[in-house]
Scaffold this active site. Structure first.
Site, mmCIF file in Angstrom:
data_model
loop_
_atom_site.group_PDB
_atom_site.id
_atom_site.type_symbol
_atom_site.label_atom_id
_atom_site.label_comp_id
_atom_site.label_asym_id
_atom_site.label_seq_id
_atom_site.Cartn_x
_atom_site.Cartn_y
_atom_site.Cartn_z
ATOM 1 N N LYS A 62 0.652 4.639 6.987
ATOM 2 C CA LYS A 62 0.177 5.446 5.862
ATOM 3 C C LYS A 62 0.849 6.815 5.935
ATOM 4 O O LYS A 62 1.594 7.130 6.846
ATOM 5 C CB LYS A 62 -1.351 5.638 5.911
ATOM 6 C CG LYS A 62 -2.167 4.358 5.943
ATOM 7 C CD LYS A 62 -2.106 3.579 4.654
ATOM 8 C CE LYS A 62 -2.916 2.290 4.751
ATOM 9 N NZ LYS A 62 -2.757 1.437 3.552
ATOM 10 N N SER B 173 0.802 -1.226 0.000
ATOM 11 C CA SER B 173 0.000 0.000 0.000
ATOM 12 C C SER B 173 0.834 1.275 0.000
ATOM 13 O O SER B 173 0.321 2.348 -0.325
ATOM 14 C CB SER B 173 -0.948 0.010 1.201
ATOM 15 O OG SER B 173 -0.234 0.160 2.416
#
Length: 213
Positions: A104, A49
């Site tokens: 993230k 990701s």
């Protein structure tokens, strides 16, 4: 009869080798636990990701002190330092499963208005483009089917963050499950100390020591 005073060395029983080794191990464990809890912790990247910034198999160090000292388990900040800012890569407790840690990049902080239009990120109505962002799917999917490519606008609430993966087409992030509370943030990723390529069972020597930005 006069009593003879014993020196401190004579009054203290000598430590045996076993006791000395046990004490050294206990002290080392306490220091390691303290460092892991409050200063630096190691994490391994399990998914793509955050490509290309982070590869699957990267082992990273996370600065846990940079955002303040938190009480373990309840995540209450007792010594504040500073809050995460846009573009920081943060590790946090996944809001939908507290047993998992996610990593993230921060794209919005308290009060920011976040919107994605046809894959393009806008923060406070300003287009945001970064070299680290990649797209692996040419399709632009309508909001009726998914929030991946068209999302918002939403305003980041108080004491919260909006986060996204650098691999924008393959990231399960705030577009899908919402905001990250500041108290859930564990720290800022800052260094790749080891990298293992599982596809061909080799070390990625060139990535070791890379500073994350």
């Amino acid at each position: 009869m006069a009593l003879k005073k014993r020196s401190p060395a004579e009054s203290t029983p000598a430590k045996g080798p076993l006791r000395e080794n046990v004490e050294a191990i206990v002290i080392a464990l306490i220091l390691a636990l303290f460092i892991r809890t409050f200063v630096v912790q190691a994490f391994k990247i399990p998914s793509g990701s955050m490509l290309n910034t982070l590869q699957i198999g990267d082992h990273i160090l996370v600065n846990k002190f940079i955002y303040g000292v938190k009480i373990p388990f309840i995540q209450k900040t007792v010594i504040p330092v500073k809050d995460p800012k846009r573009d920081d890569i943060v590790v946090f407790i996944y809001p939908e499963d507290p047993k998992k840690d996610f990593i993230k990049r921060v794209v919005g902080v308290e009060g920011d208005v976040i919107e994605v239009r046809n894959k393009v990120l806008y923060v406070n109505n300003a287009r945001v483009e970064r070299d680290y962002t990649i797209h692996t799917d040419r399709r632009v999917l309508p909001a009726e089917f998914t929030q991946r490519d068209n999302f918002g606008p939403v305003t980041v609430p108080k004491e919260s963050l909006f986060v996204m993966g650098d691999n924008r087409d393959n990231s399960h992030d705030s577009r899908f499950w919402g905001f990250v509370p500041l108290k859930a943030v564990k720290g800022k990723a800052f260094l790749i100390y080891f990298s293992w390529n599982g596809r061909d069972n080799s070390v990625r020597w060139s990535r070791m020591g890379d500073i994350l930005r």
